[in-house]
Design a protein around this motif. Structure first.
Motif: not given
Length: 500
Positions: A39, A81, A85, A140, A143
């Motif tokens: 990521h 990423w 994703h 996700d 983050y």
């Protein structure tokens, strides 16, 4: 410290691994680290591209065009990423397993690089596409939460929290150094663009990352707009050694994510003959293992000549002196016992620091700084290798607070001596008139030598006693009798109430 919603999300992510069959904490942390790196690689690549555009510089993305994975060519963009994703779970799984993971393992293209060496035996262990999809979605969310917090230290805090799930301390007494203490030490030492920096017990490379961040903040033009300095920064400035291969992998990825392309992160027993480095480094930043005890036959003979001991904290200090070039500086964390221990080895080492080199500062830290991992009392030694003395006066500082409570919770508080420590250390001329009753003061070398080279601050600090006036004894006795009479009356009243 990781708290609140972020802690809850990380615990939920940990639970996904656990229920999916990965129950070894070390495996979980490794897999999380790889995915965090994938990521961050995407994020860092985007940031570098934006910076290059702003500075009107050319930038070649590692994801541009086609990338060779084994004997196949794949589009670089699908390795990002932010691209994969959104794939369906089966396609995401095959992309990560077949392309992304092999891509990060050979990222340098140099099979001899430290990064390639320690990624070579990395294994993708996530067993099913559904589990990977859950993990990616959970990450996700993490983050997004990190972005809302807008804290520079949050990524480091997450590493710390993950590592705390392994154990509180390793067999040699190593434990994680708080990020704000690392940053304080780096700010005290002020790394320069031409430094060669080493941490011989680097762990996750916290000191090296902080030093690289400092140079980015304070010397950006000098480092990045000078071709020679930039090449030095990317390939030769940062050196870290450790004996834990997992830590080396995390450390290498941590450095690369922070923009250092080729850090020298090596598997090495720093205290053995495996470590030949002598007179090499201009700056050492370290928090070496404390409680270890080694056999003489595995310790380098050069170190035993300086101090014949099995204690790792003393051997590492002797090692720092050997590894530094003349004029090289060191700031290291040591347990309090190093400062006042009465053994022959303790005294010999302190004498070597003071009489043969220049000891500049001893900063005493409170015992809660390393909680919840450990409650040991520690200090910071700052010295310069001269080989011929130079110690005149040693500056002592008694740190009372570091901005966090000194219990296991380590909650943020207003009291914080760190800004004062940094400001005073960089203006030692202004410290000369300070009294021993104050928080910081100088002690002459001769006085320290007369005290068996004892470096504990309590040996030299003076406590100011304020006289307290107490009332005469007769008055105190009279007050006690009055209280006794009052208690007896109330007991009688209570007895009367109970009769009713």
């Amino acid at each position: 410290m990781v708290t609140g919603a972020l802690k809850s999300k990380i615990d939920s992510l940990w639970e996904i691994f656990w229920t999916g069959g990965l129950t070894n904490p070390l495996d979980v942390i490794e897999q999380m680290t790889y995915l965090m790196f994938i990521h961050d690689l995407d994020e860092a690549d985007n940031t570098h591209a934006k910076e290059a555009a702003m500075l009107d510089l050319t930038y070649q993305s590692i994801f541009s065009g086609e990338v060779k994975i084994g004997d196949r060519m794949v589009t670089g963009q699908q390795l990002k990423w932010s691209t994969f994703h959104d794939f369906p779970s089966a396609r995401m799984y095959s992309t990560v397993q077949e392309f992304v993971f092999p891509f990060i393992k050979t990222l340098h293209g140099d099979s001899e690089s430290a990064y390639s060496t320690y990624m070579a035996d990395a294994i993708f262990k996530i067993p099913t596409p559904l589990m990977l999809e859950k993990i990616v979605s959970a990450m996700d969310d993490i983050y997004m939460q990190m972005a809302q917090l807008q804290s520079a230290d949050v990524r480091g805090d997450i590493y710390e929290y993950l590592l705390s799930k392994l154990s509180t301390a390793g067999v040699n007494g190593q434990f994680r150094t708080p990020r704000h203490i690392i940053r304080m030490i780096v700010d005290l030492m002020e790394p320069r663009a031409d430094d060669i920096i080493c941490d011989p017990a680097c762990g996750t490379s916290g000191f090296l990352v902080a030093a690289s961040d400092y140079l980015k903040e304070k010397h950006k033009e000098e480092v990045f707009f000078n071709k020679k300095n930039r090449e030095h920064y990317m390939n030769h400035m940062f050196h870290g050694f450790d004996m834990d291969r997992t830590m080396l992998r995390i450390g290498a990825m941590n450095m690369m994510t922070h923009g250092v392309e080729n850090p020298v992160i090596e598997y090495r027993d720093s205290l053995s003959d495996q470590n030949p480095d002598t007179d090499k480094y201009s700056l050492i930043l370290a928090n070496p293992p404390f409680k270890g005890s080694l056999d003489y036959d595995i310790v380098s003979a050069d170190l035993l000549k300086v101090c014949k001991t099995k204690k790792t904290e003393l051997l590492f200090l002797a090692l720092f002196l050997r590894m530094l070039r003349v004029g090289g500086r060191c700031a290291c964390i040591v347990p309090d016992g190093v400062l006042f221990g009465s053994s022959k080895a303790h005294k010999a080492l302190r004498k070597a620091l003071i009489e043969e080199n220049r000891l500049e500062a001893v900063i005493s830290m409170p015992s809660g700084v390393f909680k919840p991992y450990a409650g040991v009392s520690t200090g910071i030694l700052i010295f310069t290798k001269t080989g011929h003395g130079g110690t005149d006066n040693v500056w002592f500082y008694d740190m009372m607070a570091d901005g966090f409570s000194l219990d296991d919770k380590r909650s943020k508080i207003d009291e914080n001596d760190i800004p004062d420590i940094i400001a005073r250390f960089h203006n030692l001329e202004g410290e000369k008139g300070r009294e021993r009753t104050e928080q910081s003061f100088f002690v002459p070398k001769e006085e320290i030598a007369d005290n068996d080279y004892d470096l504990s601050i309590n040996k030299y600090k003076k406590i100011e006693y304020v006289p307290v006036e107490y009332p005469p004894t007769e008055e105190i006795l009279a007050n006690l009798r009055d209280l006794e009479t009052q208690i007896q009356q109330e007991m009688d009243e209570l007895a009367e109430l109970l009769k009713k």
